[in-house]
Design a protein around this motif. Structure first.
Motif, short mmCIF file in Angstrom:
data_model
loop_
_atom_site.label_atom_id
_atom_site.label_comp_id
_atom_site.label_asym_id
_atom_site.label_seq_id
_atom_site.Cartn_x
_atom_site.Cartn_y
_atom_site.Cartn_z
N CYS A 283 27.41 23.99 -1.96
CA CYS A 283 26.57 23.67 -2.83
C CYS A 283 25.83 24.92 -3.48
O CYS A 283 25.46 25.83 -2.79
N CYS A 284 25.30 24.81 -4.38
CA CYS A 284 24.75 25.57 -5.36
C CYS A 284 23.08 25.77 -4.58
O CYS A 284 22.46 26.66 -4.94
N GLY A 285 22.98 24.53 -3.95
CA GLY A 285 21.24 24.56 -3.56
C GLY A 285 20.45 23.78 -4.50
O GLY A 285 19.34 23.59 -4.28
N GLY A 286 20.95 23.23 -5.51
CA GLY A 286 20.08 22.47 -6.48
C GLY A 286 19.94 20.99 -6.45
O GLY A 286 18.95 20.53 -6.89
N GLY A 287 20.71 20.26 -5.56
CA GLY A 287 20.68 18.80 -5.50
C GLY A 287 19.96 18.57 -4.56
O GLY A 287 19.03 19.31 -3.78
N GLY A 288 19.34 17.15 -4.52
CA GLY A 288 18.39 16.59 -3.66
C GLY A 288 17.16 17.10 -3.88
O GLY A 288 16.12 17.29 -3.06
N GLY A 289 16.74 17.76 -5.02
CA GLY A 289 15.57 18.18 -5.51
C GLY A 289 15.12 19.58 -5.19
O GLY A 289 14.27 20.20 -5.60
N GLY A 290 16.47 20.26 -4.80
CA GLY A 290 16.31 21.77 -4.52
C GLY A 290 16.12 22.60 -5.81
O GLY A 290 15.56 23.45 -5.75
N LEU A 291 16.41 21.98 -6.95
CA LEU A 291 16.30 22.60 -8.04
C LEU A 291 14.73 22.95 -8.37
O LEU A 291 14.39 23.97 -9.02
N TRP A 292 13.82 21.99 -7.93
CA TRP A 292 12.75 22.30 -8.17
C TRP A 292 11.70 22.68 -7.17
O TRP A 292 10.65 22.60 -7.06
N MET A 293 12.39 22.73 -5.77
CA MET A 293 11.47 23.20 -4.66
C MET A 293 11.70 24.61 -4.36
O MET A 293 12.74 25.14 -4.74
N GLU A 294 10.80 25.15 -3.64
CA GLU A 294 11.04 26.75 -3.32
C GLU A 294 10.94 26.60 -1.85
O GLU A 294 10.37 26.04 -1.03
#
Length: 736
Positions: free
Chosen positions: A647-658
């Protein structure tokens, strides 16, 4: 002919070949054995009853789990007996488990045959079949499969204790794991020792050569000159070591160990032999693609207590074998985020068992404190479904994880960045917080006007999505796709400001009611349009439109004054409207000759990243690859590709969280592209087919210091460039 071959021939030519079932056991021993058998069976059945009675106390599951039960059982048997999930990514583990399973089942069936022959035939029908050719075949198969069983257990012991495979060890590793594996080893080895002693003590009958393992051990006992009672000066008196005494000791040791194991099955790890099969039988074949709908009842709870979990979620907890396959493929764990999918499932199980033992209640999930699961653990999940894809017993992690996320949302324990996203979507209909009027501004630079699908009939209703509409980098992708559809001369249009965020990822973070509001808006808008197919730029949109919108019971929410829609039907429940990712549509256009690509326009060396929501979620792997190859690019696969994609890391809200993570999933993936592919550093372009992936990898290219090494491009950008190259080539030919 050697001696062994002669013995085999003699064995096969004998017509009366059998053995005494309880040889060397007195009538008293016989009675004690069956008393212990009865006790063992009662303890086993009581344990199984307690397990399934607990499942009955679980909440109802929203999906049909036992419909078409015969078909489910047949399919589950195929999955389990073939060990197909165990072989995935792990040949050693697949062979090991296959040897253990097939060997164990054979030994179990062999034991049942003995019991059936002893009682159903001799006592009831007075008909014995355990002799002659059947007995010879029986003994040979049991020895062969029993040997396979012991080899498999030996492989497991080697991997666990010698190699110390990391994924087998964790905070839930306990003595029950040791007892389980060593008990199986003891049963397998003990059974062969018992057989060897019986063959030796009964004079090594010729026909027993078919029991090649037992016969070999008997020859070893013979070589050791272990005395027998029939020999001069040897008796069966206490304290005298004879073959008969050793057989008696081995027989009771083996029997008592078997009794312990059978009685222990429902109370510890061995129960997975039952619960895992039940879990595969009752699995949701669309698990992950769709999530359970939240009840319209505002008083309904999600995970305030363990009783909120469905019976299937409780079964998931018991089916977990602690194998760690989910943990080994989890990108969150690989990036040192505080998530281990296995631990979440087993933490819930441990808490449930502690309550059953009289323990104190605790919050199931919360931000810090004494909760069973910490909020940061659930925020770390990327909803990539790698854990579910890797799980050999079909545990549906995402169903439990979403329940936990919904509880966090209900409690207000949501990451502050996600709260901002929720606010943006509620106020402006998009995750950027930008004006809806600006949604189609990305098309201003096009040389043609886009059709308004609200006003004109189109073949393709194109859902552009948030990032292609508002993010500068992804606007280029949207313009590329628009140019492709225009070049193919197809009828397509967009919704302009009536397009809103699809809701896929806010749903996976737990904001279900906002998701329903968005879904209601879209289906109501679509009802006023005339089109054949919905085309999505984003795989996340594609998944939620294709698999989740049809599951929503809009009638439950239509009367809610907070819901801005009046739609009351079940949208697209008959599948009349096609929903496709744009790569599937454009691949069809290329195949139909609507787009002319010769396959040699471009010569880049590229690698392709499978988006989770297109690949693992919806099993679409070939359309993007065929388009890449149609442009002439040389495609090199990363080691983790297709269903094994990272995974790129952006799914499940990861796109917006740090997150404080090292390395970032995007950085690890780019490293893989440059270091682990066959092309290595020659890879020029890292190709994606998802706006979220584009955003995450552009960020990872900067933070990982890959800016000078490769370029991030979308498949659409390659196709547009190839079309341009083809047009230039055609122009040159025309001028010539």
């Amino acid at each position: 002919m050697n001696a062994v071959s002669q013995l085999w021939t003699n064995a096969l030519t004998q017509t009366e070949v059998t053995r005494e079932t309880y040889w060397g056991i007195s009538s008293t021993g016989y009675a004690v054995f069956y008393l212990l058998t009865a006790i063992t069976i009662l303890v086993f059945l009581y344990g199984v009853y307690r397990r399934f009675a607990r499942y009955a106390e679980g909440d109802d599951d929203p999906f049909a789990r036992v419909d078409e039960l015969p078909r489910r059982i047949v399919t589950a048997s195929k999955i389990v007996l073939s060990n197909e999930k165990q072989f995935d990514r792990d040949l050693y583990g697949g062979l090991m488990h296959a040897f253990i399973l097939w060997g164990f089942l054979t030994l179990l069936i062999a034991t049942l045959i003995i019991g059936f022959e002893q009682y159903a035939t001799e006592m009831l029908l007075d008909l014995s079949f355990w002799q002659g050719d059947f007995y010879l075949a029986y003994q040979f198969v049991v020895d062969a499969m029993g040997l396979l069983f012991v080899v498999g257990i030996g492989m497991a012991i080697y991997r666990r204790y010698w190699v110390r495979n990391r994924r087998l060890w964790g905070r839930h590793t306990s003595s029950e794991d040791d007892i389980f594996i060593w008990t199986l080893f003891g049963l397998g080895v003990g059974g062969f020792l018992l057989e060897g002693l019986r063959i030796y003590a009964t004079g090594m009958p010729d026909h027993e050569v078919v029991s090649f393992v037992g016969y070999g051990l008997a020859m070893m006992f013979q070589a050791l000159s272990i005395p027998l009672a029939g020999e001069p000066g040897v008796s069966l008196s206490a304290g005298v070591v004879t073959g008969e005494n050793l057989h008696w000791l081995a027989w009771w040791s083996h029997s008592l160990l078997a009794f312990f194991f059978i009685a222990w099955i429902p109370y510890a790890k061995p129960f997975h032999m039952i619960s895992s099969f039940a879990n595969v039988v009752t699995r949701d074949e669309k698990a992950g693609q769709r999530l359970p709908n939240v009840p319209a009842d505002l008083d309904a709870t999600n995970a305030e207590s363990i009783d909120d979990f469905t019976w299937k979620e409780l079964l998931d907890q018991d089916a977990c074998t602690k194998c760690g396959r989910c943990s080994s493929v989890c990108p969150a764990k690989a990036s040192d985020r505080p998530l281990d999918p296995r631990d979440v499932i087993l933490d819930l199980k441990r808490y449930r068992e502690s309550l059953e033992a009289g323990g104190d209640e605790r919050p199931i999930v919360a931000d810090g404190g004494t909760s069973v699961i910490d909020a940061g653990t659930m925020e770390s999940c990327m909803a990539c479904m790698a854990c579910m894809d890797a799980c050999p017993v079909e545990i549906e992690h995402l169903q439990s994880f979403t329940r936990l996320n919904r509880q966090l949302t209900d409690q207000g324990d949501v990451d502050s960045n996600m709260q901002d996203v929720f606010q943006n979507v509620m106020q402006n209909g998009n995750t950027f917080g930008d004006s809806p009027r600006n949604r189609a501004d990305w098309a201003d630079d096009l040389e043609f006007d886009l059709t308004d699908a609200r006003e004109e009939t189109v073949d393709y209703l194109w859902y552009v999505g948030d990032y292609p509409s508002y993010d500068d980098r992804n606007k280029r992708v949207a313009r590329s796709l628009a140019a492709i559809l225009q070049e193919a001369d197809v009828s397509f249009g967009i919704l302009f400001e009536d397009e809103k965020y699809d809701g896929n990822d806010v749903r996976r973070v737990g904001e279900e009611f906002l998701y329903v509001e968005l879904a209601g808006h879209h289906v109501e808008t679509w009802e006023d349009c005339e089109f054949d197919t919905i085309v999505c730029t984003d795989p996340h949109s594609y998944n939620t439109f294709a698999n989740e919108y049809p599951e929503v019971d809009f009638a439950e929410f239509a009367d809610d004054p907070m819901m801005p829609f009046d739609y009351t039907d079940q949208w697209n429940d008959d599948g009349e409207i096609d929903v496709k990712h744009w790569t599937q549509v454009v691949e069809e256009l290329v195949q139909d000759g609507r787009l002319e690509l010769s396959g040699d326009e471009l010569e880049y060396t590229v690698t392709y990243h499978d988006p989770c929501h297109l690949g693992r979620y919806n099993d679409e792997y070939e359309a993007p690859r065929e388009l890449i190859e149609a442009t002439g690019c040389n495609l090199y696969e990363m080691p983790r590709n297709r269903a094994d994609s990272f995974c790129c890391g952006g799914g499940g809200g990861g796109l917006w969280m740090e997150f404080d993570e090292e390395p970032k999933p995007s950085e690890e993936r780019l490293r893989e592209a440059l270091c682990d592919t066959d092309a290595g550093g020659a890879v020029e372009k890292f190709v994606v087919a998802c706006p979220m992936c584009m955003t995450m990898y552009e960020d990872g290219r900067k933070t990982g210091d890959f800016e000078d090494d490769l370029e991030i491009v979308d498949v659409a950008e390659l196709v547009v460039e190839a079309i341009g190259a083809q047009a230039e080539a055609n122009l040159e030919v025309t001028e010539d």
